[in-house]
Scaffold this motif. Structure first.
Motif, PDB file in Angstrom:
ATOM      1  N   ASP A  51      -2.349   6.396  13.678  1.00  0.00           N
ATOM      2  CA  ASP A  51      -1.590   7.242  12.755  1.00  0.00           C
ATOM      3  C   ASP A  51      -0.721   6.411  11.821  1.00  0.00           C
ATOM      4  OD1 ASP A  51      -2.312   9.960  13.744  1.00  0.00           O
ATOM      5  OD2 ASP A  51      -1.457   9.160  15.592  1.00  0.00           O
ATOM      6  N   LEU A  52      -0.382   5.185  12.263  1.00  0.00           N
ATOM      7  CA  LEU A  52       0.481   4.312  11.480  1.00  0.00           C
ATOM      8  C   LEU A  52       0.259   2.884  11.957  1.00  0.00           C
ATOM      9  CD1 LEU A  52       4.041   4.922  10.307  1.00  0.00           C
ATOM     10  CD2 LEU A  52       3.679   2.885  11.672  1.00  0.00           C
ATOM     11  N   ILE A  53       0.397   1.922  11.053  1.00  0.00           N
ATOM     12  CA  ILE A  53       0.235   0.513  11.392  1.00  0.00           C
ATOM     13  C   ILE A  53       1.527  -0.233  11.101  1.00  0.00           C
ATOM     14  CG2 ILE A  53      -1.016  -1.635  10.870  1.00  0.00           C
ATOM     15  CD1 ILE A  53      -3.400   0.176   9.999  1.00  0.00           C
ATOM     16  N   ILE A  82       1.195   1.957   6.358  1.00  0.00           N
ATOM     17  CA  ILE A  82       1.449   0.620   6.887  1.00  0.00           C
ATOM     18  C   ILE A  82       2.886   0.227   6.573  1.00  0.00           C
ATOM     19  CG2 ILE A  82       0.845  -1.836   6.760  1.00  0.00           C
ATOM     20  CD1 ILE A  82      -1.999  -1.001   5.982  1.00  0.00           C
ATOM     21  N   ILE A  83       3.599  -0.223   7.614  1.00  0.00           N
ATOM     22  CA  ILE A  83       4.939  -0.773   7.433  1.00  0.00           C
ATOM     23  C   ILE A  83       4.841  -2.286   7.640  1.00  0.00           C
ATOM     24  CG2 ILE A  83       7.319  -0.868   8.267  1.00  0.00           C
ATOM     25  CD1 ILE A  83       7.054   2.031   9.157  1.00  0.00           C
ATOM     26  N   ALA A  84       5.211  -3.038   6.619  1.00  0.00           N
ATOM     27  CA  ALA A  84       5.230  -4.500   6.703  1.00  0.00           C
ATOM     28  C   ALA A  84       6.411  -4.933   7.563  1.00  0.00           C
ATOM     29  CB  ALA A  84       5.353  -5.098   5.308  1.00  0.00           C
ATOM     30  N   GLY A 101       0.173  -2.902  -0.848  1.00  0.00           N
ATOM     31  CA  GLY A 101      -0.367  -1.653  -0.322  1.00  0.00           C
ATOM     32  C   GLY A 101       0.414  -1.079   0.840  1.00  0.00           C
ATOM     33  N   CYS A 102       1.446  -1.792   1.287  1.00  0.00           N
ATOM     34  CA  CYS A 102       2.263  -1.271   2.379  1.00  0.00           C
ATOM     35  C   CYS A 102       3.053  -0.061   1.884  1.00  0.00           C
ATOM     36  CB  CYS A 102       3.217  -2.338   2.902  1.00  0.00           C
ATOM     37  SG  CYS A 102       2.369  -3.725   3.686  1.00  0.00           S
ATOM     38  N   ASN A 103       3.306   0.877   2.789  1.00  0.00           N
ATOM     39  CA  ASN A 103       4.060   2.074   2.439  1.00  0.00           C
ATOM     40  C   ASN A 103       5.559   1.869   2.591  1.00  0.00           C
ATOM     41  OD1 ASN A 103       1.303   2.869   3.716  1.00  0.00           O
ATOM     42  ND2 ASN A 103       1.820   4.523   2.320  1.00  0.00           N
ATOM     43  N   LEU A 122       7.211   8.439   7.448  1.00  0.00           N
ATOM     44  CA  LEU A 122       5.817   8.283   7.050  1.00  0.00           C
ATOM     45  C   LEU A 122       4.873   9.162   7.856  1.00  0.00           C
ATOM     46  CD1 LEU A 122       5.714   4.421   6.494  1.00  0.00           C
ATOM     47  CD2 LEU A 122       5.434   6.205   4.761  1.00  0.00           C
ATOM     48  N   LEU A 123       5.247   9.456   9.091  1.00  0.00           N
ATOM     49  CA  LEU A 123       4.392  10.299   9.936  1.00  0.00           C
ATOM     50  C   LEU A 123       4.639  11.773   9.710  1.00  0.00           C
ATOM     51  CD1 LEU A 123       4.631   8.256  13.252  1.00  0.00           C
ATOM     52  CD2 LEU A 123       2.574   8.562  11.856  1.00  0.00           C
ATOM     53  N   GLY A 124       5.645  12.109   8.908  1.00  0.00           N
ATOM     54  CA  GLY A 124       5.956  13.516   8.656  1.00  0.00           C
ATOM     55  C   GLY A 124       6.473  14.220   9.890  1.00  0.00           C
ATOM     56  N   GLY A 125       7.224  13.473  10.703  1.00  0.00           N
ATOM     57  CA  GLY A 125       7.676  14.012  11.976  1.00  0.00           C
ATOM     58  C   GLY A 125       9.004  14.721  11.906  1.00  0.00           C
ATOM     59  N   GLY A 126       9.334  15.282  10.772  1.00  0.00           N
ATOM     60  CA  GLY A 126      10.557  16.066  10.670  1.00  0.00           C
ATOM     61  C   GLY A 126      11.818  15.224  10.677  1.00  0.00           C
ATOM     62  N   ALA A 127      11.795  14.099   9.982  1.00  0.00           N
ATOM     63  CA  ALA A 127      12.975  13.271   9.897  1.00  0.00           C
ATOM     64  C   ALA A 127      14.099  14.050   9.232  1.00  0.00           C
ATOM     65  CB  ALA A 127      12.686  11.991   9.098  1.00  0.00           C
ATOM     66  N   SER A 128      15.291  13.912   9.759  1.00  0.00           N
ATOM     67  CA  SER A 128      16.399  14.649   9.169  1.00  0.00           C
ATOM     68  C   SER A 128      16.793  14.018   7.851  1.00  0.00           C
ATOM     69  CB  SER A 128      17.590  14.648  10.133  1.00  0.00           C
ATOM     70  OG  SER A 128      17.964  13.321  10.461  1.00  0.00           O
TER      71      SER A 128
END
Length: 129
Positions: A51-53, A82-84, A101-103, A122-128
């Motif tokens: 789901d994420l790198i 991708i998070i560097a 290309g990293c996010n 980045l995962l859309g996990g409901g960050a406040s």
């Protein structure tokens, strides 16, 4: 839990860093798969469907910069965020990571809460907000 079964690919060649971060992410409820160099990161990225790198930029065999380029140019892996991760907090590194290309970008040593915030966003996990 919003992180349940979220699969994270951690590409890191330093065993101590890799093991510590993997354990901390697993404790937070993530499934973690690992790769120890850039080429393995590309291969695991293609086969494990993470789901994420989290990509260390200073890697043997194939650099994190190059591995990111390969992953972002392939249709099957292009959409994976991708998070560097880098110890080189030089001026312009964040921009270089985004251009590669990293996010997002994070510096070592890893501050887990800061990294988790970026991952959640980045995962859309409901960050406040």
């Amino acid at each position: 839990m919003s992180t349940a079964m979220r699969k994270i690919l951690l590409v890191e060649d330093n065993e101590m860093n890799r093991d510590m971060l993997a354990r901390r992410l697993q404790y937070k409820g993530y499934e973690v798969v690992v790769a120890v160099d850039g080429q393995a990161g590309v291969e695991v990225g293609r086969t494990a469907a993470p789901d994420l790198i989290l990509m260390d930029m200073s890697l043997p065999v194939l650099s994190g910069w190059d591995a990111t380029g390969v992953l972002k140019s392939a249709p099957e892996t292009r959409a994976i965020p991708i998070i560097a991760l880098t110890a080189h907090a030089m001026s312009g590194d964040r921009e270089k990571a985004l251009e590669a290309g990293c996010n997002d970008y994070d510096t070592k040593p890893i501050e887990l809460d800061r990294l988790l915030g970026k991952m959640t966003a980045l995962l859309g996990g409901g960050a406040s907000a």
